[in-house]
Scaffold this motif. Structure first.
Motif, PDB file in Angstrom:
ATOM      1  N   ILE A 379       0.841  -1.210   0.000  1.00 56.20           N
ATOM      2  CA  ILE A 379       0.000   0.000   0.000  1.00 56.20           C
ATOM      3  C   ILE A 379       0.870   1.252   0.000  1.00 56.20           C
ATOM      4  O   ILE A 379       0.622   2.211  -0.743  1.00 56.20           O
ATOM      5  CB  ILE A 379      -0.952  -0.015   1.209  1.00 56.20           C
ATOM      6  N   SER A 382       2.557   1.615  -3.374  1.00 60.03           N
ATOM      7  CA  SER A 382       1.627   2.114  -4.389  1.00 60.03           C
ATOM      8  C   SER A 382       1.476   3.625  -4.293  1.00 60.03           C
ATOM      9  O   SER A 382       1.450   4.331  -5.311  1.00 60.03           O
ATOM     10  CB  SER A 382       0.262   1.429  -4.234  1.00 60.03           C
ATOM     11  N   GLN A 383       1.395   4.131  -3.075  1.00 61.02           N
ATOM     12  CA  GLN A 383       1.281   5.581  -2.907  1.00 61.02           C
ATOM     13  C   GLN A 383       2.555   6.275  -3.364  1.00 61.02           C
ATOM     14  O   GLN A 383       2.510   7.344  -3.973  1.00 61.02           O
ATOM     15  CB  GLN A 383       0.995   5.930  -1.450  1.00 61.02           C
ATOM     16  N   GLU A 419      -5.853  -6.799  -4.338  1.00 61.57           N
ATOM     17  CA  GLU A 419      -5.975  -5.799  -3.278  1.00 61.57           C
ATOM     18  C   GLU A 419      -5.566  -4.449  -3.837  1.00 61.57           C
ATOM     19  O   GLU A 419      -4.390  -4.192  -4.084  1.00 61.57           O
ATOM     20  CB  GLU A 419      -5.092  -6.183  -2.090  1.00 61.57           C
ATOM     21  N   GLU A 420      -6.555  -3.595  -4.076  1.00 59.91           N
ATOM     22  CA  GLU A 420      -6.327  -2.288  -4.683  1.00 59.91           C
ATOM     23  C   GLU A 420      -5.564  -2.443  -6.007  1.00 59.91           C
ATOM     24  O   GLU A 420      -6.047  -3.069  -6.928  1.00 59.91           O
ATOM     25  CB  GLU A 420      -5.613  -1.355  -3.696  1.00 59.91           C
TER      26      GLU A 420
END
Length: 445
Positions: A379, A382-383, A419-420
């Motif tokens: 996560i 990804s950001q 997931e996302e």
């Protein structure tokens, strides 16, 4: 005899002979001593955190007492919790030697003996559990899709697994209905000093890939790029043993070294790599780190695809207790997975666990620029990619099917989920490895 030598090479430090463990029993409660040898994972984690807290507070006496308890639980020949505890204990003793040098006779240097594998041994290592093959399969599927219609492909490969990913892609390209493209793979000569280690040079790996590509009738080039013109801050990028890692110098001269060609589809492949690029901003441009600089640089090369695969856990916290919590609750996964199909005295299992122990030692024992394992979750990654101006690319259904087929070859505990922006490898429902794909997007935020 060889098996015995290998097992002995990874045996924990003989703690009972260390001054760190002189007569701690008198300071331990009877209740605590009574649970020795029967602690579950939650209890072990609490003990590790007590020890970490003691070290952070320079309380050598309490640290000694807790380590004595852990030493009576730890066993490299035991269950997964006991085996994992052995490596955490080693790392804590290493750290204690720096915090309380008068309390221990351990000199603080890494005592984990890492040997170099043959190419055949490395292939078996990678195939043991899908830790690496998951990322290979997902990445190759995304790459194969992205280069449809191209007759020339250039892959810039940043990986710690010595190009083990590429024979499968070469084989797939050989079967392409419109015929294989010409394939050029470029790798940096600099590599983080982490397992797995190989007993042949990168150039030799390229020759072997070239022979395989020739056998499959795929036009192939292989290049190793190197730039050692700057002595800059290499010691700040990797741990003290990695003075040969010149990545920052290489990054500053990357574009002219690549020999980019307008008629090629450029792919950037990052497999378990970004965690070894410093995310610290000290001495650098405000709000910038080497990791961010790297992403901006490769985005500026205008590739048709950027693939990033890494372990899905956040091990970058400054706090030792936070790192221990995250590390213990994450790295039980490979220990537990290996338990399902390898005997306790398996040389292959001991060697694999030793390499995980090397990771644990760096995460727990070192701080500052000596700590090179700065893993961030999928996560967070990804950001970071979005902040660098990249847009995510979804994995196609064919790639998903290929990954599921791969997992069918392994124990039933392995699974996969979306997931996302990611595909995520799971063990008994717990995230272990993520795979993402990206393209250059608009301006940075």
């Amino acid at each position: 005899m060889k098996t015995e030598l290998r097992a002995n090479a990874t045996t924990p430090i003989p703690l009972q002979n260390s001054r760190l463990f002189n007569n701690p029993e008198s300071s331990l409660s009877g209740a605590l001593k009574g649970c020795l040898g029967s602690l579950d994972g939650a209890c072990i984690e609490k003990l590790l955190l007590h020890c970490a807290s003691a070290l952070e507070n320079n309380d050598g006496t309490l640290a000694q007492q807790v380590m004595w308890v852990l030493n009576n639980v730890a066993s490299l020949a035991g269950d997964p919790n006991q085996r994992l505890t052995s490596w955490f204990l080693r790392a804590l003793i290493s750290r204690a030697s720096k915090v309380c040098p008068t309390a221990t006779n351990f000199d603080g240097s890494s005592t984990i003996q890492r040997r170099q594998m043959s190419v055949t041994e490395l292939a078996g290592y990678v195939d043991l559990i899908p830790w690496h093959r998951f990322g290979f399969c997902a990445s190759n599927g995304a790459i194969f899709k992205a280069i449809e219609g191209y007759q020339k492909v250039h892959i810039l490969d940043f990986s710690i697994t010595h190009c083990m990913q590429w024979p499968t892609l070469i084989d797939a390209l050989a079967k392409r209905p419109e015929g294989p493209p010409s394939l050029r793979i470029t790798v940096p000569s600099c590599r983080p000093p982490v397992p797995p280690l190989l007993n042949v040079s990168t150039e030799e790996v390229g020759l072997r890939l070239g022979n395989f590509a020739k056998f499959r009738d795929v036009p192939f080039e292989f290049k190793v790029i190197d730039d050692r013109c700057s002595s800059s801050t290499s010691t700040e990028i990797m741990c003290k043993e990695s003075s040969g890692f010149h990545f920052e110098s290489l990054l500053n001269h990357l574009t002219p070294l690549l020999d980019l060609r307008d008629d090629e589809a450029l792919v950037i492949n990052c497999q378990n790599w970004l965690r070894y690029l410093s995310d610290e901003q000290k001495g650098r441009v405000q709000d910038s780190s080497l990791r961010d600089d790297f992403l901006r640089t490769i985005k500026g090369l205008n590739p048709c695809l950027i693939v990033v695969v890494d372990e899905d856990s956040d091990l970058s916290a400054l706090s030792l207790t936070s790192r221990i919590t995250s590390c213990f609750n994450y790295l039980w996964i490979p220990f537990d997975a290996l338990e399902t199909f390898l005997p306790k005295d398996s040389c292959q299992r001991i060697e694999y666990e030793s390499d995980i122990g090397h990771k644990i030692e760096n995460i727990i024992s070192y701080d500052g620029f000596q700590r090179i394992e700065r893993l961030e979750s999928g996560i967070k990654l990804s950001q970071r990619m979005k902040n660098a101006g990249c847009l995510s690319v979804q994995f196609c259904e064919e790639t998903v099917r290929e990954v599921k087929s791969l997992l069918d070859e392994h124990a039933s505990g392995w699974g996969m989920k979306r997931e996302e922006d990611m595909l995520v490898l799971t063990w008994k429902g717990h995230n272990s490895v993520f795979a993402t794909a990206w393209v250059p997007g608009g301006l940075e935020d």
